[in-house]
Design an enzyme around this catalytic site. Structure first.
Site, PDB file in Angstrom:
ATOM      1  N   CYS A 193     -47.987   1.167  60.671  1.00  0.00           N
ATOM      2  CA  CYS A 193     -48.124   2.427  61.401  1.00  0.00           C
ATOM      3  C   CYS A 193     -47.311   3.524  60.709  1.00  0.00           C
ATOM      4  O   CYS A 193     -47.639   3.926  59.606  1.00  0.00           O
ATOM      5  CB  CYS A 193     -47.744   2.252  62.867  1.00  0.00           C
ATOM      6  N   HIS A 203     -51.473  -1.569  64.281  1.00  0.00           N
ATOM      7  CA  HIS A 203     -50.411  -2.517  64.623  1.00  0.00           C
ATOM      8  C   HIS A 203     -50.975  -3.943  64.628  1.00  0.00           C
ATOM      9  O   HIS A 203     -51.571  -4.357  65.628  1.00  0.00           O
ATOM     10  CB  HIS A 203     -49.830  -2.194  65.995  1.00  0.00           C
ATOM     11  N   GLU A 226     -49.378  -6.665  64.974  1.00  0.00           N
ATOM     12  CA  GLU A 226     -48.670  -7.459  65.985  1.00  0.00           C
ATOM     13  C   GLU A 226     -49.225  -7.234  67.387  1.00  0.00           C
ATOM     14  O   GLU A 226     -48.913  -7.999  68.311  1.00  0.00           O
ATOM     15  CB  GLU A 226     -47.173  -7.144  65.936  1.00  0.00           C
TER      16      GLU A 226
END
Length: 203
Positions: A82, A184, A186
């Site tokens: 990001c 992202h 994750e």
């Protein structure tokens, strides 16, 4: 394997820790000191917030010098996430013109769309080239999770993916030992976990 998450005070890393734990990474270091980061096999540069403030903190902790030594000289693989992707670029106009780390050639600009809400938040499809290491064994046009108001429109680098949100923008870049994603991983469920696994084992 030792994974170092670069700490400059602007990374929300709780979900990243969870993803690395799910991938059975045995040791994760969250630090900004060369003495600690130099022992890592892989580095991750996360980020939430404004580019100009982030670069202030990076210079405050001398991370520009540390990362240059580790990534450019010692060739330790790094993944920017990001804001982390944007910080690895040449410069940004967020908060005024600010120079980035310049690990790859690209300029960070605000979205230039009047038909879509900014920031861009939510899952969106990624289009990538078959030579990619990051997206190996991930279906093209898979969804990943985004939260951002600024983006890279184009780059001189040869290997990248793109996404469309009112306009086409760069969603990832791969250059030698450097990888960076605007989304992202994750927070991107199984596709994100696979991408993180690819970074850990293919860079």
């Amino acid at each position: 394997m030792i994974v170092g998450i670069v700490d400059y005070g602007m990374g929300n890393v709780h979900s990243l820790y969870g993803a690395l734990n799910e991938l059975n990474v045995k040791k994760v270091i969250y630090d900004n000191r060369l003495s600690q980061l130099k022992n890592c096999d892989k580095l991750i540069l996360p980020g939430v917030g404004a580019f100009s403030k982030a670069m202030e903190k990076i210079h405050k902790y001398h991370l520009n010098q540390t990362l240059n030594e580790l990534v450019n000289d010692k060739k330790i693989p790094i993944l920017g996430i990001c804001l982390g992707l944007q910080l690895l670029a040449t410069d940004s106009v967020e908060g005024g013109y600010v120079k980035g780390l310049d690990f790859f050639k690209a300029n960070v600009l605000k979205f230039n769309t009047i038909n879509m809400k900014v920031p861009h938040i939510g899952f969106n499809q990624i289009n990538f080239k078959k030579e990619t290491r990051l997206f190996e064994n991930i279906n093209n046009n898979s969804d990943f999770y985004f939260v951002h108001s600024y983006r890279i429109e184009k780059t001189v680098e040869k290997l990248y993916s793109d996404c469309i949100y009112g306009e086409k923008f760069i969603s990832s870049i791969e250059k030698d030992n450097i990888a960076a994603v605007q989304f992202h991983p994750e927070l991107s469920q199984k596709n994100g976990l696979k991408l993180l696994e690819n970074f850990l084992h293919k860079f």
